[in-house]
Design a protein around this motif. Structure first.
Motif, PDB file in Angstrom:
ATOM      1  N   ASN A  85     -12.145 -34.145  11.221  1.00  0.00           N
ATOM      2  CA  ASN A  85     -11.137 -33.266  11.826  1.00  0.00           C
ATOM      3  C   ASN A  85     -11.268 -33.315  13.347  1.00  0.00           C
ATOM      4  O   ASN A  85     -11.721 -32.367  13.975  1.00  0.00           O
ATOM      5  N   GLY A  86     -10.878 -34.431  13.925  1.00  0.00           N
ATOM      6  CA  GLY A  86     -11.010 -34.622  15.361  1.00  0.00           C
ATOM      7  C   GLY A  86     -12.346 -35.230  15.731  1.00  0.00           C
ATOM      8  O   GLY A  86     -13.253 -35.377  14.899  1.00  0.00           O
ATOM      9  N   CYS A  87     -12.476 -35.583  17.023  1.00  0.00           N
ATOM     10  CA  CYS A  87     -13.699 -36.231  17.490  1.00  0.00           C
ATOM     11  C   CYS A  87     -14.878 -35.260  17.537  1.00  0.00           C
ATOM     12  O   CYS A  87     -16.011 -35.640  17.244  1.00  0.00           O
ATOM     13  N   MET A  88     -14.632 -34.003  17.905  1.00  0.00           N
ATOM     14  CA  MET A  88     -15.729 -33.041  17.977  1.00  0.00           C
ATOM     15  C   MET A  88     -16.360 -32.827  16.614  1.00  0.00           C
ATOM     16  O   MET A  88     -17.587 -32.671  16.495  1.00  0.00           O
ATOM     17  N   ASP A  89     -15.556 -32.851  15.556  1.00  0.00           N
ATOM     18  CA  ASP A  89     -16.089 -32.756  14.199  1.00  0.00           C
ATOM     19  C   ASP A  89     -16.947 -33.976  13.883  1.00  0.00           C
ATOM     20  O   ASP A  89     -18.012 -33.855  13.262  1.00  0.00           O
ATOM     21  N   ALA A  90     -16.499 -35.152  14.318  1.00  0.00           N
ATOM     22  CA  ALA A  90     -17.284 -36.367  14.113  1.00  0.00           C
ATOM     23  C   ALA A  90     -18.629 -36.268  14.828  1.00  0.00           C
ATOM     24  O   ALA A  90     -19.683 -36.608  14.262  1.00  0.00           O
ATOM     25  N   LEU A  91     -18.609 -35.794  16.072  1.00  0.00           N
ATOM     26  CA  LEU A  91     -19.859 -35.637  16.828  1.00  0.00           C
ATOM     27  C   LEU A  91     -20.782 -34.630  16.149  1.00  0.00           C
ATOM     28  O   LEU A  91     -22.001 -34.832  16.079  1.00  0.00           O
ATOM     29  N   THR A  92     -20.203 -33.541  15.656  1.00  0.00           N
ATOM     30  CA  THR A  92     -21.003 -32.505  14.984  1.00  0.00           C
ATOM     31  C   THR A  92     -21.681 -33.056  13.741  1.00  0.00           C
ATOM     32  O   THR A  92     -22.888 -32.842  13.527  1.00  0.00           O
ATOM     33  N   LEU A  93     -20.929 -33.765  12.913  1.00  0.00           N
ATOM     34  CA  LEU A  93     -21.486 -34.334  11.689  1.00  0.00           C
ATOM     35  C   LEU A  93     -22.589 -35.345  12.008  1.00  0.00           C
ATOM     36  O   LEU A  93     -23.667 -35.335  11.386  1.00  0.00           O
ATOM     37  N   CYS A  94     -22.336 -36.205  12.987  1.00  0.00           N
ATOM     38  CA  CYS A  94     -23.311 -37.245  13.325  1.00  0.00           C
ATOM     39  C   CYS A  94     -24.568 -36.663  13.952  1.00  0.00           C
ATOM     40  O   CYS A  94     -25.699 -37.064  13.616  1.00  0.00           O
ATOM     41  N   LEU A  95     -24.393 -35.711  14.857  1.00  0.00           N
ATOM     42  CA  LEU A  95     -25.554 -35.095  15.497  1.00  0.00           C
ATOM     43  C   LEU A  95     -26.379 -34.315  14.476  1.00  0.00           C
ATOM     44  O   LEU A  95     -27.622 -34.340  14.501  1.00  0.00           O
ATOM     45  N   SER A  96     -25.706 -33.657  13.550  1.00  0.00           N
ATOM     46  CA  SER A  96     -26.401 -32.918  12.489  1.00  0.00           C
ATOM     47  C   SER A  96     -27.169 -33.850  11.563  1.00  0.00           C
ATOM     48  O   SER A  96     -28.217 -33.486  11.022  1.00  0.00           O
TER      49      SER A  96
ATOM     50  N   ARG B 268      -5.443 -33.381  14.753  1.00  0.00           N
ATOM     51  CA  ARG B 268      -6.893 -33.322  14.552  1.00  0.00           C
ATOM     52  C   ARG B 268      -7.382 -34.424  13.619  1.00  0.00           C
ATOM     53  O   ARG B 268      -8.097 -34.196  12.637  1.00  0.00           O
ATOM     54  N   VAL B 269      -7.004 -35.648  13.901  1.00  0.00           N
ATOM     55  CA  VAL B 269      -7.443 -36.793  13.103  1.00  0.00           C
ATOM     56  C   VAL B 269      -8.482 -37.584  13.885  1.00  0.00           C
ATOM     57  O   VAL B 269      -8.176 -38.169  14.924  1.00  0.00           O
TER      58      VAL B 269
END
Length: 475
Positions: free
Chosen positions: A181-192, A326-327
């Motif tokens: 759901n957007g780039c920030m979601d991608a960063l959150t998932l990856c950082l987590s 939000r893609v």
């Protein structure tokens, strides 16, 4: 390959721009007449006019009645570049809430000139074509878009992203990609997926305040790495800092950092990957601005040099196509299963229709055509904003020279506090992002981020003129 009229006028304009940038053509020099240019280059009068119009829109030349075109601006006459920050002594906790909250809330104020937001305005986005793609997606969907997507994401979208990866030198498949759901979601998932609360991560400095807030939400400490305004992160410093501070992951914007605008050369990207592989440290690579380049070729990404699966590439269509959809997506390498599990627990799946609409848009080969126009407009807007800063701001200011993206980074005299300037500017219906919010340290108080995403207009010109007057009062 057949050269179109568009290619021809851009080629002529680029040659002239290079002559201006090298000071072969100086301020005040008269350019050949349109007729002469047409004859010399073997093109139509219309094509020659287009080349001059293109340079005029960038503010490099001007037309004088009954006289012709003259050079009025040279990039060689610009202020110095901002210098890299000093190295910090230790990682920091994250505490910037009040200032960031205030700036974020002010972005929604009505009737103000906005220089605060690093996002594209609707004028640069293909709203009608996206709407058409949405209708196509709705018609194609067996469930009318109301069913859950697979956790990994829409297969058509992942296929199109994989196909387009050739533009940045990639060779990934749809199975390597997870939509978000957007780039920030991608960063959150990856950082987590690669850290635990209490770990230390490395970010460039200055860093996007959203990344600083993300680190705080995950209970992480942040080491700010000195970053050069042109070439990006200081790799020599990073090499020494990794064992000293026990860095567990890096989160870097390698192309056109926000707010500095730095673009790491490909040789540095390769060296960064080699360095992190040596220490077995994951790199979360945020490439959200990579498509917004001004040069001839798209800059590469670290993912291209990744042979061990340690690079988690993140991106989205929020800056280039449809912010509200939000893609986003990530190619998380060997951490794919962890990312999928986290997505399953946090959001189950991505929205169906927006993903399908973007897939339709990409499938019809509209994306690159749209990007070419958007990049041309952004480059023009960058040049006009840069010239206005030079004209209206004090001579001792330093200004970044981004070769892509949406923002300028301006360093003012040390006695100018840009948060105080911001409070004054808001009263004059002008907004920008004060430098202090881009660091956890007590630094960048005399810096500011100015967005050039909005098309040049009288309102934009007046807004920058107002900022210049306020700055001079504080200098």
């Amino acid at each position: 390959m057949l050269k179109t009229a568009e290619h021809l006028y851009l080629q002529i304009a680029d040659k002239l721009e290079q002559l201006i940038s090298k000071d072969v053509l100086k301020i005040g020099d008269k350019l050949p007449s349109v007729r002469t240019m047409s004859e010399e280059q073997g093109v139509s009068m219309s094509t020659a006019f287009q080349a001059y119009y293109h340079l005029e829109a960038k503010g490099l030349i001007e037309s004088r009645p009954k006289s012709g075109y003259y050079v009025i601006f040279s990039p060689r006459k610009m202020p110095e570049m901002p210098k890299a920050c000093e190295a910090v002594k230790k990682p920091s906790e994250v505490t910037l809430h009040e200032m960031i909250t205030q700036v974020s809330q002010d972005m929604s104020l009505q009737n103000i000139t906005r220089f605060a937001s690093a996002a594209p305005p609707e004028a640069l986005l293909p709203a009608a074509k996206i709407s058409k793609a949405l209708i196509q997606a709705l018609r194609k969907s067996p469930s009318a878009g109301i069913a859950y997507e697979p956790v990994q994401g829409n297969a058509d979208l992942r296929r199109q992203i994989a196909r387009n990866s050739i533009l940045w030198g990639g060779a990934i498949s749809e199975e390597d990609i997870v939509t978000t759901n957007g780039c920030m979601d991608a960063l959150t998932l990856c950082l987590s997926a690669v850290t635990q609360p209490g770990d230390t991560i490395a970010l460039e400095s200055p860093a996007y305040y959203g990344s600083l807030q993300l680190a705080e939400s995950l209970g992480l400490k942040v080491l700010e790495v000195p970053t050069h305004a042109a070439t990006g992160v200081d790799l020599e410093y990073l090499d020494k800092a990794i064992p000293k501070f026990k860095i567990k992951a890096c989160l870097f914007v390698t192309n056109f950092t926000n707010p500095l605008g730095a673009c790491m050369p490909d040789c540095n990207k390769q060296e960064l990957v080699r360095l992190l592989e040596k220490h077995n440290i994951p790199l979360i690579e945020d490439d959200i601005y990579g498509d917004m380049y001004f040069g001839k070729e798209r800059p590469g990404v670290c993912k291209t040099f990744d042979t061990s699966g340690l690079v988690l590439l993140c991106n989205s269509f929020s800056k280039s196509l449809a912010p509200g959809y939000r893609v986003g997506w990530t190619a998380p390498g060997k951490f794919k299963e962890k990312v999928l599990n986290l997505k399953r627990h946090h959001s189950i799946s991505s929205p169906s229709l927006p993903s399908a609409a973007i897939a339709c848009f990409l499938e019809n080969d509209r994306y690159e055509h749209h990007l070419r126009g958007m990049r041309k407009n952004l480059h023009t807007q960058y040049m006009r904003h840069l010239q206005a800063v030079r004209e209206y701001f004090p001579e001792d200011c330093c200004v970044s020279r981004p070769q892509g993206g949406f923002v300028l980074w301006v360093e003012l005299h040390p006695k100018v506090n840009t948060y105080e300037l911001y409070e004054q500017a808001i009263k004059h219906k002008v907004s920008f992002a004060p430098g202090r919010i881009f660091s956890l340290q007590e630094r960048y108080n005399n810096c500011m981020r100015i967005s050039f995403s909005n098309p040049w207009s009288k309102q934009i010109d007046e807004g920058l003129k107002t900022l210049g007057k306020l700055i001079r009062k504080m200098s």
